[in-house]
Design an enzyme around this catalytic site. Structure first.
Site, PDB file in Angstrom:
ATOM      1  N   ARG A  53       0.858  -1.203   0.000  1.00  0.00           N
ATOM      2  CA  ARG A  53       0.000   0.000   0.000  1.00  0.00           C
ATOM      3  C   ARG A  53       0.885   1.241   0.000  1.00  0.00           C
ATOM      4  O   ARG A  53       1.742   1.394   0.861  1.00  0.00           O
ATOM      5  CB  ARG A  53      -0.911   0.036   1.233  1.00  0.00           C
ATOM      6  CG  ARG A  53      -1.893  -1.108   1.343  1.00  0.00           C
ATOM      7  CD  ARG A  53      -2.839  -0.882   2.532  1.00  0.00           C
ATOM      8  NE  ARG A  53      -3.548  -2.082   2.907  1.00  0.00           N
ATOM      9  CZ  ARG A  53      -4.684  -2.508   2.330  1.00  0.00           C
ATOM     10  NH1 ARG A  53      -5.207  -1.800   1.349  1.00  0.00           N
ATOM     11  NH2 ARG A  53      -5.271  -3.605   2.738  1.00  0.00           N
ATOM     12  N   ARG A  71      -6.520  -4.892  -0.987  1.00  0.00           N
ATOM     13  CA  ARG A  71      -7.939  -4.563  -0.961  1.00  0.00           C
ATOM     14  C   ARG A  71      -8.213  -3.093  -0.640  1.00  0.00           C
ATOM     15  O   ARG A  71      -7.685  -2.539   0.296  1.00  0.00           O
ATOM     16  CB  ARG A  71      -8.672  -5.443   0.040  1.00  0.00           C
ATOM     17  CG  ARG A  71     -10.169  -5.339  -0.186  1.00  0.00           C
ATOM     18  CD  ARG A  71     -11.013  -6.403   0.409  1.00  0.00           C
ATOM     19  NE  ARG A  71     -10.503  -7.709   0.597  1.00  0.00           N
ATOM     20  CZ  ARG A  71     -10.919  -8.779  -0.104  1.00  0.00           C
ATOM     21  NH1 ARG A  71     -11.752  -8.635  -1.097  1.00  0.00           N
ATOM     22  NH2 ARG A  71     -10.472  -9.964   0.210  1.00  0.00           N
ATOM     23  N   HIS A  77       2.523  -9.928   0.363  1.00  0.00           N
ATOM     24  CA  HIS A  77       2.272  -9.084   1.526  1.00  0.00           C
ATOM     25  C   HIS A  77       3.568  -8.764   2.271  1.00  0.00           C
ATOM     26  O   HIS A  77       3.572  -8.005   3.224  1.00  0.00           O
ATOM     27  CB  HIS A  77       1.280  -9.808   2.455  1.00  0.00           C
ATOM     28  CG  HIS A  77       0.715  -8.961   3.542  1.00  0.00           C
ATOM     29  ND1 HIS A  77       0.987  -9.189   4.881  1.00  0.00           N
ATOM     30  CD2 HIS A  77      -0.111  -7.890   3.510  1.00  0.00           C
ATOM     31  CE1 HIS A  77       0.339  -8.297   5.622  1.00  0.00           C
ATOM     32  NE2 HIS A  77      -0.320  -7.489   4.822  1.00  0.00           N
ATOM     33  N   TYR A 117       0.211   4.094  12.529  1.00  0.00           N
ATOM     34  CA  TYR A 117       0.371   2.646  12.694  1.00  0.00           C
ATOM     35  C   TYR A 117       1.694   2.377  13.395  1.00  0.00           C
ATOM     36  O   TYR A 117       2.725   2.939  13.017  1.00  0.00           O
ATOM     37  CB  TYR A 117       0.407   1.932  11.341  1.00  0.00           C
ATOM     38  CG  TYR A 117      -0.901   1.807  10.599  1.00  0.00           C
ATOM     39  CD1 TYR A 117      -1.944   2.706  10.795  1.00  0.00           C
ATOM     40  CD2 TYR A 117      -1.092   0.794   9.657  1.00  0.00           C
ATOM     41  CE1 TYR A 117      -3.130   2.595  10.098  1.00  0.00           C
ATOM     42  CE2 TYR A 117      -2.280   0.671   8.959  1.00  0.00           C
ATOM     43  CZ  TYR A 117      -3.295   1.584   9.172  1.00  0.00           C
ATOM     44  OH  TYR A 117      -4.470   1.479   8.484  1.00  0.00           O
ATOM     45  N   ARG A 158      -4.385  -7.452  18.500  1.00  0.00           N
ATOM     46  CA  ARG A 158      -5.241  -6.279  18.386  1.00  0.00           C
ATOM     47  C   ARG A 158      -6.659  -6.620  17.915  1.00  0.00           C
ATOM     48  O   ARG A 158      -7.639  -6.118  18.428  1.00  0.00           O
ATOM     49  CB  ARG A 158      -4.629  -5.281  17.399  1.00  0.00           C
ATOM     50  CG  ARG A 158      -5.402  -3.965  17.326  1.00  0.00           C
ATOM     51  CD  ARG A 158      -5.060  -3.191  16.076  1.00  0.00           C
ATOM     52  NE  ARG A 158      -5.720  -3.708  14.902  1.00  0.00           N
ATOM     53  CZ  ARG A 158      -5.136  -3.887  13.727  1.00  0.00           C
ATOM     54  NH1 ARG A 158      -3.872  -3.617  13.567  1.00  0.00           N
ATOM     55  NH2 ARG A 158      -5.813  -4.367  12.700  1.00  0.00           N
ATOM     56  N   HIS A 166       0.016  -2.342  14.885  1.00  0.00           N
ATOM     57  CA  HIS A 166       0.087  -3.062  13.614  1.00  0.00           C
ATOM     58  C   HIS A 166       1.309  -3.975  13.506  1.00  0.00           C
ATOM     59  O   HIS A 166       1.403  -4.799  12.607  1.00  0.00           O
ATOM     60  CB  HIS A 166       0.102  -2.035  12.467  1.00  0.00           C
ATOM     61  CG  HIS A 166      -0.074  -2.607  11.105  1.00  0.00           C
ATOM     62  ND1 HIS A 166       0.971  -2.747  10.208  1.00  0.00           N
ATOM     63  CD2 HIS A 166      -1.172  -3.082  10.470  1.00  0.00           C
ATOM     64  CE1 HIS A 166       0.524  -3.272   9.082  1.00  0.00           C
ATOM     65  NE2 HIS A 166      -0.769  -3.489   9.215  1.00  0.00           N
TER      66      HIS A 166
END
Length: 686
Positions: free
Chosen positions: A372, A402, A432, A465, A561, A589
């Site tokens: 991202r 996504r 990822h 994050y 989390r 995160h």
């Protein structure tokens, strides 16, 4: 007793923890509004993805019905709807409470019935100049069926009761609330107060202007919205490029099946029935009665109005101890590795590393994975800068990240035009992993430098994050990263790695082996234990291994989390497992895995949670930490988070999200604040 918590229900409990932050009176008021926005945005994505998946399984018929942790799909859909209706009602009460409290700070959110005479002209002019030209208005009586409503867009459902002489007594209309106009309109003030009107109410105030050609005796407008299945359906057309297929899939998402219809509970029944009939929505869809306003995700961008006392104090991101941004990071890495922990540390080290590589004449190549990117990305511009300077730049970019597909497509096309070599991952596997490796020619020898992270290379999310990034010159680790890129290009050959643990081929077995080792160590009377920090824990195989370790006597501390399908503190099953969830100012995160290993801790940072998709269906990288000072730093930051006693929820009481029990004489320990202090003290002592 069920061994696992249902994944979807656990996620809803996580979102309820976000809602708790919105309800918490110790949280600054505008921050509470923004947590409401996060809660709403999360819920939208949940329905687009998770609810839609359960619904598809339910609709597949008997052969397609599955059991989710002991719950059938049809029953799960009903249970989700009931919980969401309850949460929506709570969120409306919280919103009402916040609005009342804002008044005491001279911030008034008014509707169309509360407009002051001196604001009238401004509102009319604003509507005519900025809003009216952007409106899409659909006269429903004139069409056979409702035109396609856009996913998650807000619409005002208007009922116009015409005079008796009219041919049509009740006329129904849909107005699409435009998104290219700010949702929150600051009105003129003459009494030292801030007045804000939502765009929806500004449109309501101007219904008479909008429909002045009609002769009506009454008119009303209530908000509705529809959420659609967001699963991407990839074409098999061999004549299309991968980017073209993703672009078409994102466009097709607009036409996804409806999975949720939210409406103002005050809407007239005949208007609701008319809409549902026209849209073909039946009782298999999730009908959620809500409040007057939908798309409350917009509250994430509620204006601060200069009211700093209603916001969290902004922290100044810190420098990394002993690492100066003014100097050469590559020269520093020759001396030792270092760790960046955002948002406590500034993200500038990541950008600086790439900018330095782009300019350094000795750097010959850069390889990086991107999941991202920020909308305006310094990472992308640095890579483009590098290729303009003659470097070989390879970017593995995940086009199916996504809800960020469009942004990634935009950058992919731009980078490709500039001459960057793009890799679109591996068929059937999302990439990822968060890695970068550069190659530098030093004395006719290739020397590598790079970084591995738990989070995205995104300047915006790095401010909120928490993520670890290891900067390293360890040649073995960096050679393994290069092998990951080799796998992207020749993926029928499975690589072997000496240092990294890489999904989908090795992670499950590697984690299983290390858990087994802790069991063996405990049984042999040696030091044992595990401390994990992650976003989600849902893989049943990994949960069973942790249950097995607990039953063998191994002590396990987990900070999770979000989703947690493991049931902690259950006699005979998981008595030795403690789990907390921390939801606070920043989004936790980072993924961190610590194994006691007979007093010689093994410490890893990772892009992977212990979820089936991360272990078996994605390319993920888990990196060992060899530098003893960084290893100790990671253990200390875990312990700081584990000591949390203000914002920690005890996951043994996941159904209620009860806060962790704290002895009355204990000092308050808010881990995100103490972690900042930890690094602040380190920077002062540098």
């Amino acid at each position: 007793m069920q061994r696992y918590v249902n994944r979807e229900l656990s996620w809803l409990q996580f979102n309820a923890r976000v809602l708790q932050e919105a309800a918490d009176e110790s949280v600054p008021l505008i921050e509470r509004l923004r947590f409401l926005g996060i809660f709403s945005n999360n819920l939208d994505e949940f329905f687009k993805v998770r609810y839609a998946t359960v619904k598809r399984i339910d609709m597949a018929g008997k052969a397609g019905k599955k059991v989710f942790g002991g719950v059938k799909a049809s029953r799960l859909l009903k249970e989700i709807t009931q919980i969401v209706i309850k949460h929506q009602a709570e969120s409306l009460n919280i919103l009402s409470d916040i609005k009342e409290k804002l008044k005491s700070h001279n911030i008034c959110i008014i509707d169309e019935t509360q407009v002051k005479p001196e604001q009238h002209k401004f509102i009319k002019d604003f509507f005519l100049q900025k809003v009216s030209p952007a409106l899409v208005t659909i006269m429903l009586n004139e069409v056979e069926k409702v035109p396609h409503l856009k996913d998650s867009k807000a619409y005002l459902a208007v009922k116009m009761r015409q005079n008796v002489a009219s041919e049509i007594r009740n006329r129904y209309i849909l107005i699409e609330v435009p998104t290219n106009v700010n949702r929150f309109i600051v009105l003129p003030s003459t009494d030292d107060k801030h007045y804000i009107m939502l765009l929806d109410d500004l449109i309501r105030y101007n219904l008479d202007v909008l429909f002045n050609i009609f002769d009506y005796e009454s008119i009303s407008a209530h908000m509705v919205k529809i959420t659609r299945d967001a699963e991407l359906e990839m074409e098999s057309d061999l004549s299309k490029s991968y980017i073209e297929k993703i672009i078409d899939s994102v466009k097709d998402r607009i036409d996804g099946d409806p999975v949720r219809f939210v409406y103002d509970k005050e809407i007239e029944q005949d208007t609701l029935d008319f809409l549902l009939s026209k849209m073909g929505i039946d009782n298999t869809d999730s009908l959620i009665p809500g409040g007057r306003y939908h798309n409350r995700r917009d509250y994430m961008k509620f204006p601060d109005l200069g009211a700093k006392h209603l916001l969290y104090d902004k922290i100044e991101p810190l420098p990394i101890k002993g690492v100066k941004l003014q100097g050469s990071l590559l020269a520093k890495l020759k001396e030792n590795d270092f760790l960046q922990y955002t948002p406590y540390h500034t993200f500038s080290y990541t950008v600086k590393f790439l900018r330095e590589a782009a300019l350094d004449p000795l750097v010959k190549s850069i390889k990086i994975t991107i999941y991202r990117l920020a909308e305006v990305s310094h990472i992308a511009s640095s890579l483009i800068n590098a290729v303009k300077n003659g470097k070989s730049v390879t970017v593995s970019i995940e086009l199916q990240a996504r809800f960020d597909e469009a942004n990634n497509i935009k950058y992919a096309e731009k980078m490709e035009r500039e001459g960057i070599k793009l890799i679109f991952g591996v068929t059937g596997l999302k990439v990822h992993a968060k890695t970068c490796v550069i190659e530098r020619l030093e004395n006719d020898k290739v020397v590598r430098y790079g970084f591995i992270s738990t989070g995205n290379f995104n300047e915006n999310t790095a401010k909120i994050y928490t993520d670890y990034t290891l900067f390293t010159a360890h040649q073995g680790i960096l050679k393994d990263i290069k092998k990951v890129f080799d796998f992207f290009e020749v993926n029928y050959k499975i690589k072997k790695y000496k240092h990294l643990i890489v999904s989908p081929h090795y992670s499950r077995d590697a984690f299983t082996a290390m858990i087994n080792q802790e069991i063996e160590n405990h049984q042999a009377g040696k030091p044992s234990g595990m401390c994990f920090k992650m976003n989600s824990l849902s893989d049943y195989g990994m949960i069973d291994k942790l249950y097995e370790a607990s039953q063998a006597g191994v002590k396990i501390k987990l900070i999770v989390r979000g989703i947690c399908c493991l049931k902690p503190q259950v006699e005979g099953l998981s008595k030795n497992i403690e789990v907390i969830s921390v939801v606070d100012k920043f989004l936790e995160h980072s993924r961190l895995y610590i194994f006691e290993n007979d007093g010689k801790p093994k410490v890893f940072i990772s892009s992977a949670d212990l979820m089936t998709r991360n272990l078996d269906h994605r390319v993920e990288v888990t990196c060992p930490i060899y530098d003893e000072s960084i290893k100790n730093e990671l253990i200390e930051t875990f312990n700081l988070c584990w000591s949390e006693n203000v914002k920690a929820r005890d996951m043994a009481q996941q159904d209620t999200n009860a806060y962790r029990a704290v002895p009355s004489n204990s000092a308050k320990h808010r881990s995100q604040f103490t972690t900042y202090d930890y690094y602040l003290n380190a920077s002062k002592n540098a």
